[in-house]
Design an enzyme around this catalytic site. Structure first.
Site, short mmCIF file in Angstrom:
data_model
loop_
_atom_site.label_atom_id
_atom_site.label_comp_id
_atom_site.label_asym_id
_atom_site.label_seq_id
_atom_site.Cartn_x
_atom_site.Cartn_y
_atom_site.Cartn_z
N TYR A 19 0.83 -1.22 0.00
CA TYR A 19 0.00 0.00 0.00
C TYR A 19 0.86 1.27 0.00
O TYR A 19 0.47 2.28 -0.55
CB TYR A 19 -0.89 0.03 1.26
CG TYR A 19 -2.27 -0.51 1.04
CD1 TYR A 19 -2.47 -1.81 0.61
CD2 TYR A 19 -3.39 0.28 1.30
CE1 TYR A 19 -3.74 -2.30 0.45
CE2 TYR A 19 -4.66 -0.21 1.13
CZ TYR A 19 -4.84 -1.50 0.71
OH TYR A 19 -6.11 -1.99 0.55
N LYS B 240 2.39 -15.20 2.90
CA LYS B 240 2.58 -15.89 1.62
C LYS B 240 4.07 -16.20 1.52
O LYS B 240 4.76 -15.85 0.55
CB LYS B 240 2.07 -14.99 0.47
CG LYS B 240 2.01 -15.68 -0.89
CD LYS B 240 0.91 -16.74 -1.01
CE LYS B 240 1.04 -17.49 -2.34
NZ LYS B 240 0.15 -18.66 -2.43
N ASP C 126 -3.86 -17.89 0.75
CA ASP C 126 -4.86 -18.56 -0.09
C ASP C 126 -5.62 -19.61 0.73
O ASP C 126 -6.84 -19.73 0.65
CB ASP C 126 -4.22 -19.17 -1.35
CG ASP C 126 -2.96 -19.98 -1.07
OD1 ASP C 126 -2.44 -19.93 0.07
OD2 ASP C 126 -2.48 -20.66 -1.99
N ASP D 181 -6.84 -6.34 4.04
CA ASP D 181 -7.92 -5.65 3.31
C ASP D 181 -8.87 -6.69 2.71
O ASP D 181 -10.09 -6.60 2.86
CB ASP D 181 -7.30 -4.79 2.20
CG ASP D 181 -8.36 -4.08 1.37
OD1 ASP D 181 -9.29 -3.52 1.96
OD2 ASP D 181 -8.25 -4.10 0.12
C1 IPM Z 1 -10.57 -0.40 3.65
C2 IPM Z 1 -10.75 0.20 2.29
C3 IPM Z 1 -9.54 1.08 1.97
C4 IPM Z 1 -8.32 0.17 1.95
C5 IPM Z 1 -9.64 1.91 0.69
C6 IPM Z 1 -10.87 2.80 0.70
C7 IPM Z 1 -8.41 2.74 0.46
O1 IPM Z 1 -10.94 -0.79 1.33
O2 IPM Z 1 -10.47 0.36 4.63
O3 IPM Z 1 -10.55 -1.63 3.76
O4 IPM Z 1 -8.01 -0.44 0.90
O5 IPM Z 1 -7.68 0.06 2.97
MG MG Z 2 -11.14 -2.74 2.16
#
Ligand code: IPM
Ligand code: MG
Length: 356
Positions: free
Chosen positions: A135, A190, A222, A246
């Site tokens: 990220y 992973k 997975d 996420d």
């Molecule tokens: C979450 C959302 C966010 C992320 C997005 C909106 C940037 O999906 O909080 O899970 O990917 O973290």
């Molecule tokens: Mg999310």
């Protein structure tokens, strides 16, 4: 107790209004101030996270956040897109520890897409590292490839990376959380393919030695995705990186009946926290008054417990949510035959009434 209220876009404004109403019903004194964030802030100030909004968030004890995003901003340069607001808040405030509990309320056992016996009594806690991984890793971008399968053509790339201290601190968060529960941690990685996650696994194992009373299990992502729908109750605390967290937390939300039920807390080292529903801005239902406000109301309860040191008030809100579900009130996302359909405001009002 200073709370920054950042409703954001789409259903964000509707659900945060209900959570604020619930907070105002408590006999506690809050200093609440609102600001624009996401697409709403872009429209008004030309930036999804204006300096004034960031300052308000920085100076608060806690932040109550709605959601950001709308398809209409997809064409903007990435730094101006609404999602950058939440990513910027996480990064700037150092909110590295994301708690996403997935609890299946007994009243909603039949709202899940899985068989009731698989989810009845489900109570798992996903701990997602929130300020590292692919990220935020640099470098990233687009360029003309000089190697790979198609040299000379356009390519895009991101960087997955974790430092030892980043893994260590989220590991401690997970082991300490597990001590207050059933003392079991599953670390999802992973390691069979990625160097970053072999390192993750090694550091988790090392930190785990400081917690001999907690059982540590490792699982590939997975397989974890599969086990979550096969036997979700086998999990207790799951700790994982930003990207896997996420994805797995959205998957886990469906076990509870609806992503509209899932609160979250994102904490930094000072216990300052941002509290938001785990779902997004849902532009498809925005403005229709049908969004489920319970994830946000439950996020406000987490805020009272984790950042504002008001565990009793938190428990009162959680009890009130339980009560409205027992009364059979349901927003469309959790509706089933024989229950009573209500809208966003109706649900908020019912929680307020149950609190009284
Ligand atoms: C979450 C959302 C966010 C992320 C997005 C909106 C940037 O999906 O909080 O899970 O990917 O973290
Ligand atoms: Mg999310």
């Amino acid at each position: 107790m200073k709370i920054a209220i950042l409703p954001g876009d789409g259903i964000g404004t509707e659900i945060v209004a209900e959570a604020v109403k619930v907070l105002k019903t408590l006999d506690l004194k809050f200093d609440m101030e609102s600001a624009l964030v996401g697409g709403a802030a872009y429209e008004a100030h030309g930036h999804p996270l204006p300096e004034s909004t960031l300052k308000l968030a920085r100076d608060a004890d806690a932040i109550l956040f709605g959601a950001v995003g709308d398809w209409k901003y997809d064409k903007l340069d990435r730094p101006l897109r609404p999602e950058q607001a939440i990513l910027g808040l996480r990064k700037n405030l150092g909110l590295f520890a994301n708690f996403r509990p997935a609890i299946c309320y007994r009243q909603l056992t039949h709202a899940s897409s899985l068989k009731p016996e698989l989810v009845a009594g489900l109570d798992i806690l996903i701990i997602r590292e929130l300020t590292g991984d692919i990220y935020f890793g640099q470098p990233r971008g687009r360029r003309v490839a000089t190697d790979g399968h198609f040299p000379g053509t356009e390519e895009a790339f991101d960087t997955m990376r974790y430092s030892r201290p980043e893994i260590e601190r989220i590991a401690h968060v997970a082991f300490q959380a597990a001590r207050k529960r059933s003392k079991r941690v599953t670390s999802v990685d992973k390691a069979n393919v990625l160097e970053t996650f072999q390192f993750w696994k090694d550091v988790m194992t090392e930190v785990g030695q400081q917690y001999p009373d907690v059982e540590l299990q490792h699982m590939y992502v997975d397989n974890a995705a599969m086990q979550l729908v096969k036997a979700p109750k086998a999990f207790d605390v799951i700790v994982t990186g930003n990207m896997f967290g996420d994805i797995l937390s959205d998957e886990a939300s469906m076990l509870t009946g609806s992503i509209g039920m899932l609160p979250s807390a994102s904490l930094n080292a000072k216990n300052q926290g941002l509290y938001e529903p785990s779902h997004g801005s849902a532009p498809d239902i925005a403005g229709k008054g049908v969004a489920n406000p319970l994830a946000t109301i439950l996020s406000a309860a987490m805020m009272l417990r984790f950042s504002l040191n008001q565990p009793e008030a938190a428990a009162r809100i959680e009890k009130a949510v339980d009560a409205v579900l027992t009364q059979g009130l349901r927003t469309p996302d959790i509706y089933s035959e024989g229950t009573t359909k209500v809208g966003t405001v109706g649900m908020g009002n019912a929680v307020v009434k149950a609190l009284a």
